[in-house]
Structure formats: C-alpha cells, structure tokens
Design an enzyme around this catalytic site. Structure first.
Site, PDB file in Angstrom:
ATOM      1  N   ARG A   1     -30.420  22.917 -33.311  1.00 34.52           N
ATOM      2  CA  ARG A   1     -31.534  22.076 -32.810  1.00 34.52           C
ATOM      3  C   ARG A   1     -32.855  22.842 -32.906  1.00 34.52           C
ATOM      4  O   ARG A   1     -33.898  22.275 -33.224  1.00 34.52           O
ATOM      5  CB  ARG A   1     -31.262  21.627 -31.364  1.00 34.52           C
ATOM      6  CG  ARG A   1     -32.469  20.968 -30.719  1.00 34.52           C
ATOM      7  CD  ARG A   1     -32.134  20.076 -29.529  1.00 34.52           C
ATOM      8  NE  ARG A   1     -31.225  20.679 -28.582  1.00 34.52           N
ATOM      9  CZ  ARG A   1     -31.536  21.660 -27.714  1.00 34.52           C
ATOM     10  NH1 ARG A   1     -32.756  22.167 -27.695  1.00 34.52           N
ATOM     11  NH2 ARG A   1     -30.637  22.141 -26.880  1.00 34.52           N
TER      12      ARG A   1
ATOM     13  N   ASP B   1     -50.699   9.090 -41.196  1.00 39.11           N
ATOM     14  CA  ASP B   1     -49.354   8.750 -41.665  1.00 39.11           C
ATOM     15  C   ASP B   1     -49.453   8.621 -43.187  1.00 39.11           C
ATOM     16  O   ASP B   1     -50.057   7.675 -43.706  1.00 39.11           O
ATOM     17  CB  ASP B   1     -48.907   7.436 -41.011  1.00 39.11           C
ATOM     18  CG  ASP B   1     -47.482   7.046 -41.422  1.00 39.11           C
ATOM     19  OD1 ASP B   1     -47.053   7.446 -42.518  1.00 39.11           O
ATOM     20  OD2 ASP B   1     -46.819   6.342 -40.646  1.00 39.11           O
TER      21      ASP B   1
HETATM   22  C1  LIG Z   1     -45.615   3.946 -42.635  1.00 38.42           C
HETATM   23  C2  LIG Z   1     -44.406   4.238 -41.805  1.00 38.42           C
HETATM   24  N1  LIG Z   1     -44.475   5.182 -40.854  1.00 38.42           N
HETATM   25  C3  LIG Z   1     -43.410   5.485 -40.069  1.00 38.42           C
HETATM   26  C4  LIG Z   1     -42.208   4.814 -40.196  1.00 38.42           C
HETATM   27  C5  LIG Z   1     -41.049   5.157 -39.296  1.00 38.42           C
HETATM   28  O1  LIG Z   1     -40.118   5.905 -40.001  1.00 38.42           O
HETATM   29  P1  LIG Z   1     -38.527   5.925 -39.727  1.00 38.42           P
HETATM   30  O2  LIG Z   1     -38.017   4.547 -40.069  1.00 38.42           O
HETATM   31  O3  LIG Z   1     -38.033   6.996 -40.621  1.00 38.42           O
HETATM   32  O4  LIG Z   1     -38.327   6.210 -38.287  1.00 38.42           O
HETATM   33  C6  LIG Z   1     -42.092   3.828 -41.189  1.00 38.42           C
HETATM   34  C7  LIG Z   1     -40.824   3.100 -41.362  1.00 38.42           C
HETATM   35  O5  LIG Z   1     -40.755   2.102 -42.050  1.00 38.42           O
HETATM   36  C8  LIG Z   1     -43.220   3.523 -41.999  1.00 38.42           C
HETATM   37  O6  LIG Z   1     -43.176   2.570 -42.943  1.00 38.42           O
END
Ligand SMILES: Cc1ncc(COP(=O)(O)O)c(C=O)c1O
Length: 395
Positions: free
Chosen positions: A46, A171
C-alpha cells in the site's frame, strides 16, 4: 529523450538479477526486512511497490513533473487529492462541463465536508475571475471537457490563478500527456484516469496525480496516498505501464482516425452537429491549434473523442446506439477499440437534467471514443447505423 523513447525506456532498464527486459510484476503485499525497521526501500505494497514505482516514474517524466502517485482509479486519485488538500471553509472553482463522476464527487460527497464548489463556464475568463474569493483554494480544470469537448485556455487561467496564489489541477485524461502539457503553463497538479488513454486497452482501472515541482504538496499527496490506500495493485500497475509504452503511437492513430470521421460526419445528412477540436467549425479551434498536439507539433493532432448530435431526439440516438457493430455501446473511452455512448443516459446520468440541458448535454447527443481500427471500417459502421434512422423515419 523524446516522448516515445521516454515511455519505453525511462526507469525501465533491464532488471538486475536475471536481466528481464520488461519490468517484473512484484506481486507481493509485503517485503522481508533485514532487521526490524530495516528494509530495501519497500515495506508494504500500500505504501509502495517496485512495479508501481516504475509506472509513477514514467508518468512523472512524460508529464514533465517531479513526482507522480498511482491510484486504483481516477476517482481514487480525485478523492485522495480532495482529502489531502482541502479543509472545511475552502472554496473550489470547477469547470461546469466535467466528467459526471467528478461532478458527483464534488456535489454529493465533498460538499458534505463544508467545502464550497462553484461550477462555471470556463470558456469565459471573467466567469472565473468573478467566482474567485479569498477562500478559493483551487481552480479545477478539464480540457477538452467531457462530453462537450470544450477547451479551457490553460495558459490564461493558470496565469490568473498564479497571480492570486490559487492552486490549479488539470484533469489531462482526454488529451493525455502526448497531446497536452499542462505543466508547461505552470499547473500545480495533473490528474489522470489512467483507465483511459494511458492504459489504452480497456483492461485495467487506474488513476494518477502528478506534481510539477512543489515538494511539500507532493509529500502531502504521498502521505494521503499511503494513508487512505486507494492504491493500484502490482498487476494493475504493470498493465498500465505496458499500455503506456505505446501511448504516443496510439494517440497519433486515434487522432487521425477521429479527424477523418469528424470531417465525414460534418457532411452527413443524419447529423445535426459535430464537435471535434480539430474541425475549424469548433468554436475554440484556434485555441486547440495552440494548446493541443505533441510538443513541437501543436495543431497536428486533437485526440480520439468526437461528440455529435443526431437529427431528431433520444429515439433516433438510441437507434444509432443499437445499430453500430464495431462501435461497442459502453461507458469509458481511450481504448484501442471504438466505443459509443449516450452521455445523458450513461456517463452523465448523475448530472441533473436541468443542469444537463443548461450546458448542452441534450438527448440527441452521442459520444464516440474512436479507436485505432481501420478508419474505413469505422466509417462504414456508423454509416449503416445512420441508415437505420432514415429507414425508421421513412416507415
Ligand atoms: C475525464 C475523466 N476524469 C476522471 C475519470 C474517473 O476515472 P476512473 O473511472 O478511472 O475512476 C473519468 C472516467 O471516465 C474521466 O472521463
């Protein structure tokens, strides 16, 4: 080293004991200690694992950051970052058109802890400026957004945040580090769902946080990664690492397939609207040319995601979803195989209908994740699906 070389060689010299060319999967939960408290870098998976460390090292290098942390999912990364960085009374400004799961996390879970979140249309800089308060701790950005593929001006927004000492997190899931480099503009943190383009084969769930250069921020995230425990197991880390090696090659092909299909879709009589950052008709195409594409070749590739509106409503959209054969009806994106989905019913169902309508996630909206198959086959598959709507309309 350049991008594709980094992806294959960084942190990945042959293993010392037997010369294994590929990073081994250290499938162990714990590690023998030479003496109580004396160990060789790893004590418990972990907290850290050699396979995960290689993945984290390559991710940091590809993003141009100093540290990266692996998670069991993109949402594992998001929730760990949230618990690590915010306290009651803090304020976050987020884009209004973000992944539905992130929106759900912010509004249904995180808001309970006394953190206030404003969702604004980031296409207009003054919306962000107006939302800034003394308690604003972070501006949370997604570009291109999911599912409307709106772009946010990373350069301008991050510069504004820096002037006010506000953290920025981008993101970067949709563009991937191959097509967008938020640290070049000074972002503090990059978040990934590695489930998508980084893993690339729809066979593993994962997430990551990458930190540009703030050591204190990195230490906080690492402490919470280890303490919260939303970490990837060694095999998941290995699968993600295997996918990551071909990221650049795949992104080139996703992008050229998507560009071809977007241009064709724009002329198709079953289609009302096509949203693709590479099309001159995209309202922020000029920004896309500046911001998207490999380093040194901006404006040459725009990724594999296309959003479109079919003529008609939900019934017509459902017809298309039912008829495609190569485009599989499924959530997620970024794999080698093409997927099709309906955001209002599927990925963005957790966003209230009035919010969906306000931001343009209409019932005739369909999202395509264009894979790396032969583009002529993908085009033929969509064409026969659109023909089915025409037949229904004629009956
Ligand atoms: C732009 C974006 N950020 C975060 C996520 C979340 O990721 P995860 O599904 O791996 O938890 C997604 C999932 O579709 C996503 O499209």
């Amino acid at each position: 080293m350049n991008f594709n070389t980094t992806a294959i060689h960084s942190h990945q010299a042959p293993e010392k004991e037997f010369g294994a060319v590929i990073t081994p999967i250290y499938q162990t939960s714990t590690f023998a200690q030479q003496d109580a408290g004396v160990f060789n870098g790893y004590d418990y998976t972990r907290a850290g694992n050699p396979t995960r460390s290689v993945l984290e090292g390559v991710l940091a290098d590809l993003e141009g950051g100093k540290w990266a942390y692996g998670f069991a999912s993109g949402m594992g990364a998001m929730s760990t970052m949230a618990l690590a960085l915010f306290k009651p009374g803090d304020h976050i400004i987020s884009g209004d058109d973000i992944y539905g799961g992130t929106f759900r996390f912010f509004t249904k879970i995180f808001a309970k802890y006394g953190v206030d979140i404003d969702f604004v249309d980031m296409a207009n800089l003054s919306n962000i400026e107006d939302a800034i308060r003394p308690e604003t701790k972070m501006i949370y950005l997604e570009s291109p957004t999911n599912p409307l593929l709106k772009l946010v001006d990373l350069d301008a927004i991050i510069a504004m945040a820096q002037r006010k000492s506000i953290l920025t997190c981008v993101d970067n899931t949709f563009a991937s580090p191959y097509l967008q480099q938020p640290f070049d503009y000074g972002a503090d943190i990059i978040l990934h769902s590695t489930t998508k383009y980084i893993g690339g084969h729809s066979d593993v769930i994962g997430g990551a946080l990458v930190v540009r250069d703030d050591e204190a921020l990195a230490n906080t995230i690492q402490f919470h990664q280890m303490s919260i425990g939303a970490t990837p197991d060694p095999f998941a880390s290995w699968l993600t690492l295997r996918g990551l090696k071909t990221l650049g090659v795949r992104m080139d092909r996703h992008s050229s397939n998507a560009m071809h299909l977007a241009q064709w879709l724009e002329q198709h009589d079953a289609i009302e609207d096509v949203i693709y950052p590479g099309l001159p008709s995209h309202p922020q195409h000029d920004l896309a040319k500046k911001q998207m594409g490999p380093r040194g070749a901006k404006g040459s590739a725009y990724g594999g995601m296309i959003t479109l509106r079919v003529k008609g409503g939900e019934a017509e959209a459902r017809q298309v979803l039912k008829q495609t054969k190569l485009f599989t009806l499924a959530e997620s994106l970024g794999g080698i195989e093409s997927l099709i989905e309906h955001p209002a019913i599927m990925t963005h169902a957790s966003v209230d209908k009035n919010v969906r309508d306000a931001i343009g996630i209409t019932d005739n909206l369909i999202r395509l994740s264009v894979g790396i198959e032969e583009v002529a086959d993908l085009q033929a598959d969509l064409d026969q699906a659109f023909a089915a709507i025409r037949q229904t309309a004629a009956c």
